[in-house]
Design a protein around this motif. Structure first.
Motif, PDB file in Angstrom:
ATOM      1  N   SER A   1       0.827  -1.209   0.000  1.00 52.43           N
ATOM      2  CA  SER A   1       0.000   0.000   0.000  1.00 52.43           C
ATOM      3  C   SER A   1       0.860   1.257   0.000  1.00 52.43           C
ATOM      4  CB  SER A   1      -0.925   0.001   1.224  1.00 52.43           C
ATOM      5  OG  SER A   1      -1.844  -1.067   1.160  1.00 52.43           O
ATOM      6  N   ALA A   2       1.983   1.204   0.712  1.00 51.92           N
ATOM      7  CA  ALA A   2       2.890   2.358   0.748  1.00 51.92           C
ATOM      8  C   ALA A   2       3.506   2.596  -0.623  1.00 51.92           C
ATOM      9  CB  ALA A   2       3.974   2.135   1.791  1.00 51.92           C
ATOM     10  N   GLN A   3       3.901   1.533  -1.292  1.00 56.00           N
ATOM     11  CA  GLN A   3       4.457   1.659  -2.637  1.00 56.00           C
ATOM     12  C   GLN A   3       3.398   2.152  -3.613  1.00 56.00           C
ATOM     13  OE1 GLN A   3       5.889  -2.382  -2.875  1.00 56.00           O
ATOM     14  NE2 GLN A   3       8.029  -1.734  -2.693  1.00 56.00           N
TER      15      GLN A   3
ATOM     16  N   CYS B   1      -4.262   7.825 -14.213  1.00 52.22           N
ATOM     17  CA  CYS B   1      -4.656   6.471 -13.824  1.00 52.22           C
ATOM     18  C   CYS B   1      -5.306   6.478 -12.441  1.00 52.22           C
ATOM     19  CB  CYS B   1      -3.457   5.524 -13.809  1.00 52.22           C
ATOM     20  SG  CYS B   1      -2.781   5.157 -15.439  1.00 52.22           S
ATOM     21  N   THR B   2      -6.013   5.401 -12.161  1.00 47.00           N
ATOM     22  CA  THR B   2      -6.601   5.204 -10.847  1.00 47.00           C
ATOM     23  C   THR B   2      -6.257   3.802 -10.373  1.00 47.00           C
ATOM     24  OG1 THR B   2      -8.663   5.327  -9.553  1.00 47.00           O
ATOM     25  CG2 THR B   2      -8.820   4.338 -11.746  1.00 47.00           C
ATOM     26  N   SER B   3      -6.287   3.588  -9.069  1.00 47.79           N
ATOM     27  CA  SER B   3      -5.884   2.309  -8.493  1.00 47.79           C
ATOM     28  C   SER B   3      -6.967   1.787  -7.562  1.00 47.79           C
ATOM     29  CB  SER B   3      -4.565   2.482  -7.724  1.00 47.79           C
ATOM     30  OG  SER B   3      -4.146   1.272  -7.132  1.00 47.79           O
ATOM     31  N   GLY B   4      -7.230   0.488  -7.634  1.00 43.15           N
ATOM     32  CA  GLY B   4      -8.222  -0.138  -6.765  1.00 43.15           C
ATOM     33  C   GLY B   4      -7.666  -1.414  -6.164  1.00 43.15           C
ATOM     34  N   ARG B   5      -7.519  -1.444  -4.848  1.00 43.22           N
ATOM     35  CA  ARG B   5      -6.932  -2.606  -4.169  1.00 43.22           C
ATOM     36  C   ARG B   5      -8.036  -3.454  -3.545  1.00 43.22           C
ATOM     37  NH1 ARG B   5      -1.864  -4.094  -2.026  1.00 43.22           N
ATOM     38  NH2 ARG B   5      -0.995  -2.175  -2.897  1.00 43.22           N
ATOM     39  N   TRP B   6      -8.140  -4.705  -3.981  1.00 37.37           N
ATOM     40  CA  TRP B   6      -9.108  -5.635  -3.388  1.00 37.37           C
ATOM     41  C   TRP B   6      -8.423  -6.873  -2.824  1.00 37.37           C
ATOM     42  CZ3 TRP B   6      -9.677 -10.435  -5.885  1.00 37.37           C
ATOM     43  CH2 TRP B   6      -9.178 -10.510  -7.200  1.00 37.37           C
TER      44      TRP B   6
ATOM     45  N   ASP C   1      -4.672  -7.872  -0.563  1.00 35.53           N
ATOM     46  CA  ASP C   1      -3.526  -7.308   0.141  1.00 35.53           C
ATOM     47  C   ASP C   1      -2.243  -7.403  -0.681  1.00 35.53           C
ATOM     48  OD1 ASP C   1      -5.058  -6.627   2.336  1.00 35.53           O
ATOM     49  OD2 ASP C   1      -4.663  -8.529   3.379  1.00 35.53           O
ATOM     50  N   ASP C   2      -2.185  -8.370  -1.584  1.00 32.02           N
ATOM     51  CA  ASP C   2      -0.951  -8.626  -2.317  1.00 32.02           C
ATOM     52  C   ASP C   2      -0.731  -7.720  -3.516  1.00 32.02           C
ATOM     53  OD1 ASP C   2       0.012 -11.068  -0.850  1.00 32.02           O
ATOM     54  OD2 ASP C   2      -1.941 -11.807  -1.510  1.00 32.02           O
ATOM     55  N   PHE C   3      -1.791  -7.154  -4.076  1.00 29.93           N
ATOM     56  CA  PHE C   3      -1.637  -6.359  -5.294  1.00 29.93           C
ATOM     57  C   PHE C   3      -2.728  -5.308  -5.401  1.00 29.93           C
ATOM     58  CE2 PHE C   3      -4.275 -10.044  -6.655  1.00 29.93           C
ATOM     59  CZ  PHE C   3      -5.382  -9.365  -7.144  1.00 29.93           C
ATOM     60  N   THR C   4      -2.562  -4.429  -6.400  1.00 25.07           N
ATOM     61  CA  THR C   4      -3.611  -3.468  -6.721  1.00 25.07           C
ATOM     62  C   THR C   4      -3.824  -3.482  -8.230  1.00 25.07           C
ATOM     63  OG1 THR C   4      -4.367  -1.184  -6.412  1.00 25.07           O
ATOM     64  CG2 THR C   4      -2.061  -1.486  -7.022  1.00 25.07           C
ATOM     65  N   ASP C   5      -5.015  -3.081  -8.672  1.00 27.27           N
ATOM     66  CA  ASP C   5      -5.328  -2.989 -10.099  1.00 27.27           C
ATOM     67  C   ASP C   5      -5.283  -1.527 -10.524  1.00 27.27           C
ATOM     68  OD1 ASP C   5      -5.758  -5.715 -10.469  1.00 27.27           O
ATOM     69  OD2 ASP C   5      -7.897  -5.594 -10.000  1.00 27.27           O
ATOM     70  N   ILE C   6      -4.479  -1.226 -11.535  1.00 30.58           N
ATOM     71  CA  ILE C   6      -4.345   0.139 -12.037  1.00 30.58           C
ATOM     72  C   ILE C   6      -4.961   0.230 -13.430  1.00 30.58           C
ATOM     73  CG2 ILE C   6      -2.740   1.977 -12.673  1.00 30.58           C
ATOM     74  CD1 ILE C   6      -0.785   0.842 -10.616  1.00 30.58           C
ATOM     75  N   THR C   7      -5.835   1.211 -13.634  1.00 30.02           N
ATOM     76  CA  THR C   7      -6.501   1.411 -14.917  1.00 30.02           C
ATOM     77  C   THR C   7      -6.475   2.893 -15.291  1.00 30.02           C
ATOM     78  OG1 THR C   7      -8.621   1.622 -13.764  1.00 30.02           O
ATOM     79  CG2 THR C   7      -8.083  -0.553 -14.652  1.00 30.02           C
ATOM     80  N   ASN C   8      -6.930   3.181 -16.494  1.00 26.09           N
ATOM     81  CA  ASN C   8      -7.124   4.556 -16.938  1.00 26.09           C
ATOM     82  C   ASN C   8      -8.033   5.278 -15.952  1.00 26.09           C
ATOM     83  OD1 ASN C   8      -8.462   6.840 -18.426  1.00 26.09           O
ATOM     84  ND2 ASN C   8      -7.221   6.086 -20.112  1.00 26.09           N
ATOM     85  N   ILE C   9      -7.805   6.561 -15.739  1.00 30.55           N
ATOM     86  CA  ILE C   9      -8.600   7.310 -14.769  1.00 30.55           C
ATOM     87  C   ILE C   9     -10.086   7.328 -15.135  1.00 30.55           C
ATOM     88  CG2 ILE C   9      -8.401   9.593 -15.853  1.00 30.55           C
ATOM     89  CD1 ILE C   9      -7.861  10.662 -12.960  1.00 30.55           C
ATOM     90  N   LYS C  10     -10.398   7.057 -16.398  1.00 25.31           N
ATOM     91  CA  LYS C  10     -11.798   6.998 -16.835  1.00 25.31           C
ATOM     92  C   LYS C  10     -12.424   5.640 -16.555  1.00 25.31           C
ATOM     93  CE  LYS C  10     -11.062  10.246 -20.676  1.00 25.31           C
ATOM     94  NZ  LYS C  10     -11.109  10.409 -22.148  1.00 25.31           N
ATOM     95  N   ALA C  11     -11.635   4.725 -16.016  1.00 28.64           N
ATOM     96  CA  ALA C  11     -12.100   3.355 -15.847  1.00 28.64           C
ATOM     97  C   ALA C  11     -12.087   2.929 -14.387  1.00 28.64           C
ATOM     98  CB  ALA C  11     -11.230   2.402 -16.664  1.00 28.64           C
TER      99      ALA C  11
ATOM    100  N   GLY D   1     -11.840  -3.213  -2.281  1.00 33.50           N
ATOM    101  CA  GLY D   1     -11.594  -1.794  -2.499  1.00 33.50           C
ATOM    102  C   GLY D   1     -11.969  -1.317  -3.886  1.00 33.50           C
ATOM    103  N   ASN D   2     -11.847  -2.183  -4.890  1.00 35.25           N
ATOM    104  CA  ASN D   2     -12.214  -1.760  -6.244  1.00 35.25           C
ATOM    105  C   ASN D   2     -13.730  -1.752  -6.455  1.00 35.25           C
ATOM    106  OD1 ASN D   2     -12.573  -4.538  -6.312  1.00 35.25           O
ATOM    107  ND2 ASN D   2     -11.668  -4.806  -8.331  1.00 35.25           N
ATOM    108  N   ASP D   3     -14.491  -2.134  -5.414  1.00 36.87           N
ATOM    109  CA  ASP D   3     -15.955  -2.062  -5.480  1.00 36.87           C
ATOM    110  C   ASP D   3     -16.504  -0.756  -4.899  1.00 36.87           C
ATOM    111  OD1 ASP D   3     -16.484  -4.700  -6.573  1.00 36.87           O
ATOM    112  OD2 ASP D   3     -15.828  -5.486  -4.637  1.00 36.87           O
ATOM    113  N   LEU D   4     -15.637   0.034  -4.282  1.00 37.79           N
ATOM    114  CA  LEU D   4     -16.107   1.249  -3.614  1.00 37.79           C
ATOM    115  C   LEU D   4     -16.833   2.187  -4.571  1.00 37.79           C
ATOM    116  CD1 LEU D   4     -13.150   2.076  -1.219  1.00 37.79           C
ATOM    117  CD2 LEU D   4     -15.535   1.710  -0.553  1.00 37.79           C
ATOM    118  N   SER D   5     -16.294   2.373  -5.766  1.00 37.93           N
ATOM    119  CA  SER D   5     -16.898   3.327  -6.699  1.00 37.93           C
ATOM    120  C   SER D   5     -18.290   2.906  -7.141  1.00 37.93           C
ATOM    121  CB  SER D   5     -15.990   3.516  -7.928  1.00 37.93           C
ATOM    122  OG  SER D   5     -15.810   2.294  -8.619  1.00 37.93           O
ATOM    123  N   ILE D   6     -18.510   1.614  -7.356  1.00 46.13           N
ATOM    124  CA  ILE D   6     -19.829   1.161  -7.794  1.00 46.13           C
ATOM    125  C   ILE D   6     -20.795   1.080  -6.616  1.00 46.13           C
ATOM    126  CG2 ILE D   6     -19.423  -1.347  -7.626  1.00 46.13           C
ATOM    127  CD1 ILE D   6     -20.935  -1.597 -10.319  1.00 46.13           C
TER     128      ILE D   6
END
Length: 301
Positions: A189-191, A202-207, A209-219, A246-251
């Protein structure tokens, strides 16, 4: 209808009861026409890698009532391999965390949106992963490859998520020639915070603990919901979204009703309108029954 503002001292049970009361008063239950479901930890159990039978039965019931069913996942389309039991019930998909959304109409796919990551940002993210000596799952429009492979990729994707069809030997150079829809770096998370502070497109969504998903800021999933709702002629008040990560927060925030799974992250539960039981404790069915969308066939008169 505004979301409930409940103090931290109020118990979750009280919060759920107040929400249901306000829902009944506003008659919102009768307005729901479309349901959006995350996959991992929501539809599919992390423990069994299967969809509980109670969930399959519940979705069959909502389809009989004429409701639409959509998937909302961080998974790219090629690794959505665990929905066989409900495949025939699905009307459309938000995939790759909202970067690629489509509906199926009479076996013909209609693409609603497709947002790739700017090339400069792809390079910056991969450079950071190389500096930290961490792997990245790289999702192109056609293929998936792993940059700087480490065993943790297989440990998480195969053993934890049940994904067995990623070719770890796929040349990264081939995929980088394609538009890149998502990058999944295995960073802390710090990285993640350090990396994303310098990437504005870009935007990032962590669901996990091991990784995060990075997508276009429009996505993100919330923007995917907006795109699908507009295409399908749905009002946001007619939508209900389920998620746990965490990647479900927006929806969860964007939908007319946001439902968090009992096994979900605490920040997701705090943002949701309603918190149901866990995926392994009939969470989907329990929520749909409690909110009056389907009947409890086990209830005795």
């Amino acid at each position: 209808m505004s979301r409930l503002q409940i103090s931290n001292s109020t118990s979750r049970e009280q919060r759920n009861r107040r929400f249901l009361l306000s829902l009944w008063q506003a008659k919102m239950i009768d307005m729901i026409k479309a349901l959006f479901f995350d996959i991992d930890g929501t539809l599919v159990s992390f423990r069994t890698h299967e969809i509980p039978e109670s969930t399959v039965n519940a979705l069959e019931e909502v389809k009989k009532q004429g409701l639409k069913v959509y998937i909302s996942t961080g998974r790219p389309l090629s690794i959505i391999t665990n929905l066989g039991k409900i495949q025939h019930l699905i009307d459309g998909y938000i995939t790759t965390s909202g970067a690629y959304c489509f509906v199926d109409r009479k076996r013909k796919r209609e693409i609603i949106c497709c947002h790739d990551i700017p090339k400069a940002d792809v390079c910056q993210i991969l450079d950071a992963a190389k500096k930290w000596d961490q792997p990245v799952v790289v999702v192109g429009t056609k293929d998936i490859a792993v940059f700087n492979y480490k065993d943790i990729v297989d440990d998480v994707f195969c053993k934890k998520l049940g994904v067995t069809n990623i070719d770890y030997h796929k040349p990264i150079e081939e995929v980088l020639k394609q538009p890149i829809l998502q990058l999944t770096p295995f960073i802390s998370s710090a990285q993640e915070e350090e990396l994303m502070s310098g990437i504005k497109q870009c935007t990032s969504g962590r669901w996990c603990d091991d990784f995060t998903d990075i997508t276009n800021i429009k996505a993100d999933k919330g923007q995917g919901l907006l795109a699908l709702a507009a295409h399908e002629g749905l009002q946001l008040s007619e939508t209900m979204a389920f998620g746990d990560g965490g990647n479900d927060l927006s929806i969860i925030k964007q939908a007319g009703i946001g439902v968090a799974m009992g096994n979900g992250r605490e920040n997701v539960k705090e943002e949701a309108d309603y918190v149901t039981t866990s995926v392994d404790d009939n969470g989907i069915r329990n929520a749909l029954i409690t909110q009056g969308i389907i009947k409890d066939d086990q209830k005795k008169d």
